[in-house]
Write a protein that holds these residues in place. Structure first.
Motif, PDB file in Angstrom:
ATOM      1  N   PRO A 183      23.500   5.876  -3.594  1.00  0.00           N
ATOM      2  CA  PRO A 183      22.098   6.108  -3.966  1.00  0.00           C
ATOM      3  C   PRO A 183      21.876   6.090  -5.473  1.00  0.00           C
ATOM      4  CG  PRO A 183      22.822   7.697  -2.314  1.00  0.00           C
ATOM      5  CD  PRO A 183      24.044   6.997  -2.796  1.00  0.00           C
ATOM      6  N   ALA A 184      22.823   6.660  -6.214  1.00  0.00           N
ATOM      7  CA  ALA A 184      22.659   6.725  -7.670  1.00  0.00           C
ATOM      8  C   ALA A 184      22.694   5.335  -8.290  1.00  0.00           C
ATOM      9  CB  ALA A 184      23.749   7.605  -8.279  1.00  0.00           C
ATOM     10  N   ILE A 185      23.635   4.500  -7.874  1.00  0.00           N
ATOM     11  CA  ILE A 185      23.759   3.185  -8.511  1.00  0.00           C
ATOM     12  C   ILE A 185      22.611   2.271  -8.103  1.00  0.00           C
ATOM     13  CG2 ILE A 185      25.181   1.914  -6.835  1.00  0.00           C
ATOM     14  CD1 ILE A 185      26.929   1.144  -9.333  1.00  0.00           C
ATOM     15  N   ASN A 186      22.152   2.367  -6.849  1.00  0.00           N
ATOM     16  CA  ASN A 186      20.998   1.573  -6.433  1.00  0.00           C
ATOM     17  C   ASN A 186      19.751   1.971  -7.221  1.00  0.00           C
ATOM     18  OD1 ASN A 186      21.860  -0.298  -4.363  1.00  0.00           O
ATOM     19  ND2 ASN A 186      22.266   1.473  -3.079  1.00  0.00           N
ATOM     20  N   ALA A 187      19.576   3.276  -7.412  1.00  0.00           N
ATOM     21  CA  ALA A 187      18.428   3.755  -8.177  1.00  0.00           C
ATOM     22  C   ALA A 187      18.520   3.329  -9.644  1.00  0.00           C
ATOM     23  CB  ALA A 187      18.321   5.280  -8.076  1.00  0.00           C
ATOM     24  N   LEU A 188      19.727   3.346 -10.203  1.00  0.00           N
ATOM     25  CA  LEU A 188      19.902   2.927 -11.594  1.00  0.00           C
ATOM     26  C   LEU A 188      19.606   1.439 -11.771  1.00  0.00           C
ATOM     27  CD1 LEU A 188      23.092   4.953 -12.549  1.00  0.00           C
ATOM     28  CD2 LEU A 188      20.887   5.066 -13.733  1.00  0.00           C
ATOM     29  N   ILE A 189      20.033   0.619 -10.818  1.00  0.00           N
ATOM     30  CA  ILE A 189      19.723  -0.814 -10.892  1.00  0.00           C
ATOM     31  C   ILE A 189      18.214  -1.022 -10.815  1.00  0.00           C
ATOM     32  CG2 ILE A 189      19.938  -3.013  -9.681  1.00  0.00           C
ATOM     33  CD1 ILE A 189      22.763  -2.173  -8.886  1.00  0.00           C
ATOM     34  N   ALA A 190      17.568  -0.286  -9.911  1.00  0.00           N
ATOM     35  CA  ALA A 190      16.116  -0.403  -9.779  1.00  0.00           C
ATOM     36  C   ALA A 190      15.404   0.058 -11.046  1.00  0.00           C
ATOM     37  CB  ALA A 190      15.631   0.410  -8.578  1.00  0.00           C
ATOM     38  N   GLU A 191      15.936   1.089 -11.713  1.00  0.00           N
ATOM     39  CA  GLU A 191      15.310   1.622 -12.918  1.00  0.00           C
ATOM     40  C   GLU A 191      15.500   0.705 -14.123  1.00  0.00           C
ATOM     41  OE1 GLU A 191      13.460   4.322 -13.692  1.00  0.00           O
ATOM     42  OE2 GLU A 191      13.271   4.773 -11.574  1.00  0.00           O
ATOM     43  N   LEU A 214      13.863  -4.847  -1.650  1.00  0.00           N
ATOM     44  CA  LEU A 214      12.966  -4.148  -0.734  1.00  0.00           C
ATOM     45  C   LEU A 214      13.078  -2.639  -0.925  1.00  0.00           C
ATOM     46  CD1 LEU A 214      10.982  -4.910   1.562  1.00  0.00           C
ATOM     47  CD2 LEU A 214      12.864  -4.576   3.173  1.00  0.00           C
ATOM     48  N   LYS A 215      14.295  -2.136  -1.077  1.00  0.00           N
ATOM     49  CA  LYS A 215      14.484  -0.706  -1.324  1.00  0.00           C
ATOM     50  C   LYS A 215      13.900  -0.297  -2.672  1.00  0.00           C
ATOM     51  CE  LYS A 215      18.927  -0.689  -0.675  1.00  0.00           C
ATOM     52  NZ  LYS A 215      20.309  -0.163  -0.598  1.00  0.00           N
ATOM     53  N   ALA A 216      14.050  -1.180  -3.666  1.00  0.00           N
ATOM     54  CA  ALA A 216      13.468  -0.885  -4.978  1.00  0.00           C
ATOM     55  C   ALA A 216      11.945  -0.839  -4.899  1.00  0.00           C
ATOM     56  CB  ALA A 216      13.911  -1.934  -5.996  1.00  0.00           C
ATOM     57  N   ASP A 217      11.353  -1.756  -4.119  1.00  0.00           N
ATOM     58  CA  ASP A 217       9.900  -1.764  -3.951  1.00  0.00           C
ATOM     59  C   ASP A 217       9.402  -0.444  -3.365  1.00  0.00           C
ATOM     60  OD1 ASP A 217       9.880  -4.352  -4.872  1.00  0.00           O
ATOM     61  OD2 ASP A 217       9.787  -5.269  -2.879  1.00  0.00           O
ATOM     62  N   ARG A 254       4.392  -4.866   5.676  1.00  0.00           N
ATOM     63  CA  ARG A 254       3.852  -3.523   5.486  1.00  0.00           C
ATOM     64  C   ARG A 254       4.149  -2.997   4.087  1.00  0.00           C
ATOM     65  NH1 ARG A 254       1.987   0.986   7.650  1.00  0.00           N
ATOM     66  NH2 ARG A 254       1.748   0.103   9.710  1.00  0.00           N
ATOM     67  N   VAL A 255       5.360  -3.227   3.595  1.00  0.00           N
ATOM     68  CA  VAL A 255       5.732  -2.700   2.285  1.00  0.00           C
ATOM     69  C   VAL A 255       4.821  -3.261   1.198  1.00  0.00           C
ATOM     70  CG1 VAL A 255       7.517  -2.782   0.502  1.00  0.00           C
ATOM     71  CG2 VAL A 255       8.118  -2.179   2.852  1.00  0.00           C
ATOM     72  N   HIS A 256       4.478  -4.543   1.298  1.00  0.00           N
ATOM     73  CA  HIS A 256       3.685  -5.149   0.235  1.00  0.00           C
ATOM     74  C   HIS A 256       2.188  -5.100   0.501  1.00  0.00           C
ATOM     75  CE1 HIS A 256       7.722  -6.910  -0.417  1.00  0.00           C
ATOM     76  NE2 HIS A 256       7.395  -6.691  -1.665  1.00  0.00           N
ATOM     77  N   LYS A 257       1.789  -4.870   1.748  1.00  0.00           N
ATOM     78  CA  LYS A 257       0.368  -4.771   2.049  1.00  0.00           C
ATOM     79  C   LYS A 257      -0.158  -3.378   1.747  1.00  0.00           C
ATOM     80  CE  LYS A 257      -2.922  -4.903   5.915  1.00  0.00           C
ATOM     81  NZ  LYS A 257      -3.331  -3.507   5.807  1.00  0.00           N
ATOM     82  N   ASP A 258       0.670  -2.358   1.989  1.00  0.00           N
ATOM     83  CA  ASP A 258       0.212  -0.969   1.908  1.00  0.00           C
ATOM     84  C   ASP A 258       1.051  -0.200   0.910  1.00  0.00           C
ATOM     85  OD1 ASP A 258      -1.034   1.427   2.460  1.00  0.00           O
ATOM     86  OD2 ASP A 258       0.325   1.901   4.120  1.00  0.00           O
ATOM     87  N   PRO A 259       0.947  -0.528  -0.399  1.00  0.00           N
ATOM     88  CA  PRO A 259       1.773   0.162  -1.381  1.00  0.00           C
ATOM     89  C   PRO A 259       1.447   1.638  -1.436  1.00  0.00           C
ATOM     90  CG  PRO A 259       0.045  -1.068  -2.489  1.00  0.00           C
ATOM     91  CD  PRO A 259      -0.039  -1.425  -1.029  1.00  0.00           C
ATOM     92  N   ALA A 260       2.484   2.454  -1.477  1.00  0.00           N
ATOM     93  CA  ALA A 260       2.281   3.902  -1.567  1.00  0.00           C
ATOM     94  C   ALA A 260       1.871   4.269  -2.984  1.00  0.00           C
ATOM     95  CB  ALA A 260       3.564   4.641  -1.177  1.00  0.00           C
ATOM     96  N   PRO A 261       1.234   5.414  -3.165  1.00  0.00           N
ATOM     97  CA  PRO A 261       0.839   5.829  -4.507  1.00  0.00           C
ATOM     98  C   PRO A 261       2.053   6.034  -5.388  1.00  0.00           C
ATOM     99  CG  PRO A 261       0.661   7.651  -2.966  1.00  0.00           C
ATOM    100  CD  PRO A 261       0.923   6.431  -2.150  1.00  0.00           C
ATOM    101  N   GLN A 262       1.932   5.627  -6.649  1.00  0.00           N
ATOM    102  CA  GLN A 262       3.037   5.790  -7.572  1.00  0.00           C
ATOM    103  C   GLN A 262       2.818   7.028  -8.422  1.00  0.00           C
ATOM    104  OE1 GLN A 262       4.244   2.367  -9.752  1.00  0.00           O
ATOM    105  NE2 GLN A 262       3.650   0.954  -8.137  1.00  0.00           N
ATOM    106  N   ARG A 263       3.876   7.820  -8.528  1.00  0.00           N
ATOM    107  CA  ARG A 263       3.778   9.032  -9.348  1.00  0.00           C
ATOM    108  C   ARG A 263       4.386   8.720 -10.705  1.00  0.00           C
ATOM    109  NH1 ARG A 263       5.561  14.380  -6.386  1.00  0.00           N
ATOM    110  NH2 ARG A 263       7.597  13.475  -6.689  1.00  0.00           N
ATOM    111  N   VAL A 264       3.552   8.499 -11.684  1.00  0.00           N
ATOM    112  CA  VAL A 264       4.016   8.197 -13.028  1.00  0.00           C
ATOM    113  C   VAL A 264       3.644   9.357 -13.932  1.00  0.00           C
ATOM    114  CG1 VAL A 264       3.895   6.559 -14.931  1.00  0.00           C
ATOM    115  CG2 VAL A 264       3.639   5.767 -12.580  1.00  0.00           C
TER     116      VAL A 264
END
Length: 430
Positions: free
Chosen positions: A115-123, A333-336, A400-410
């Protein structure tokens, strides 16, 4: 190729994947043989191999949550330290229970690392080319895994089956990853401060809905859907986890021929990963999901109707090319999805990975049972049906992932270092 603007952290994470997978490729080849050397039965050796996956499935969501709390880099460094310890402890293992304990520790380290390395790549990756970034990461791991397994056989031959010496060599390889990550991957605070302004500027262009029960529910649905997709894809592929037995006992291949297939697959994956990563960035995730399903169904037909070294070699290469091609889209897809809540990115990655890991665990067992009950026709027929179902489900998930984007917490940092939600600009309707 990876774009020149790619952050040094991405190169460090790819190097980590390559070096660590070489080490654990050697272990993957050597450990079952060492278990047999210590007196394990075939069933006990199988349990030894599967134990890491069992621990991963049980702990990944929790470890992802912890990684978000302690910081992604700190979690990754801890995981790499544990993995290096695993290699070193294997040099001291003298009894079967030692091996089981060490494999459980390996599972703990992997449940923290993934989980940590996937999140770091996404970040740290470029969001416009995130699939290509994951492509190079997974390609490096895939190539290193094949090289590691080949090296395991060579090392055992050269050392006259001196298992302790072979494990000591893996410890040296795995230890190289720590300084690379510690020097080149920014810590949580440095990365966060450097990227907050860019995130606020980018995300302020879209009027995301404020987070609430509806937003959390939408995100939860997508996480579960992606995890289910990972399970279907993984179990479809893993139904032939007993490929060496199928190749030798059903297709009449020699052990040398069956082993050589893995090297051929590694060469194909080296090309397929980056190419499909580029395609996923340019044309979306759906085509690569379709390619994986087509590869699984097509290879099953080859296994069924051309049961010789030609059919089985072509089928395995097709399967592994499809797997290599899908991995970038899977990471993207997981990063999205995880981008919707950056504060829980590792936890979300861990939950989505559970389906993938569970499929790898269930697939070989189910494949063996299907072969015993209904023969090769039942096994391959089931695999074709699953491939088709996965294709349909995968398209729906990507839509679904790209049609209904969840709110982003920035979050935006104030003068005193406190974090506060940025104001949402109200735009008049067009």
């Amino acid at each position: 190729m990876i774009k020149s603007r790619t952050s040094p952290a991405i190169y460090a994470l790819i190097a980590e994947g390559f070096l660590m997978r070489i080490a654990f490729g050697i272990i993957a080849f050597t450990l079952p043989l060492y278990g047999r050397h210590l007196g394990l039965s075939l069933a006990e050796a199988g349990l030894l191999v599967a134990l890491t996956d069992v621990v991963k499935v049980a702990l990944k969501p929790l470890m992802g949550w912890i990684s978000d709390r302690v910081g992604l880099k700190r979690a990754l460094v801890t995981a790499l330290g544990l993995r290096s310890l695993v290699s070193f402890l294997l040099t001291l293992a003298m009894a079967p229970w030692h091996l089981y304990a060490i494999r459980a520790l390996h599972g703990v380290s992997t449940s923290v690392r993934d989980p940590a390395i996937n999140a770091l790549i996404a970040e740290h990756g470029d969001e416009k080319a995130i699939a290509s970034t994951f492509a190079w990461y997974f390609t490096a791991k895939s190539l290193a895994g094949s090289l590691g397994k080949a090296a395991g056989g060579a090392l055992l031959t050269l050392t006259a089956s001196n298992f302790s010496l072979v494990f000591l060599i893996t410890w040296a390889f795995s230890s190289l990853t720590l300084p690379v990550v510690m020097l080149l991957v920014p810590g949580a605070r440095r990365k966060r401060e450097a990227s907050l302004d860019a995130e606020v500027k980018r995300d302020s262009d879209t009027a995301d809905e404020p987070e609430g029960p509806g937003g959390r529910h939408s995100l939860r649905r997508k996480v579960i859907a992606v995890s289910g997709l990972g399970f279907l894809i993984s179990v479809t592929n893993s139904l032939i986890g007993i490929y060496p037995i199928l190749a030798t006992e059903y297709a009449g291949m020699t052990e040398a021929q069956a082993g050589a297939v893995y090297l051929a697959s590694a060469v194909v994956a080296l090309v397929a990963g980056p190419v499909f990563g580029w395609l996923a960035d340019r044309f979306g995730r759906k085509p690569t999901i379709a390619a994986r399903s087509v590869a699984n169904a097509g290879s099953s037909l080859l296994y069924l109707f051309i049961p010789n070294w030609v059919g089985f070699t072509t089928g395995k290469v097709m399967d592994d090319a499809g797997r290599a091609g899908f991995r970038p889209a899977w990471g993207a897809l997981k990063a999205d999805v995880s981008r919707s809540d950056r504060s829980q990115r590792a936890r979300l990655m861990g939950i989505m990975d559970v389906g993938d890991d569970a499929g790898d665990m269930v697939g070989p067992v189910a494949g063996g049972l299907l072969w015993d009950l209904w023969g090769i026709t039942g096994l391959m027929g089931t695999r074709i049906v699953l491939a088709i179902a996965t294709e349909v489900y995968g398209v729906l998930v990507a839509w679904r992932v790209h049609k209904d984007p969840a709110p982003q917490r920035v979050l935006q940092r104030g003068r005193a270092g406190a974090e506060r939600p940025p104001p949402v600009e109200q735009h008049p309707p067009n």
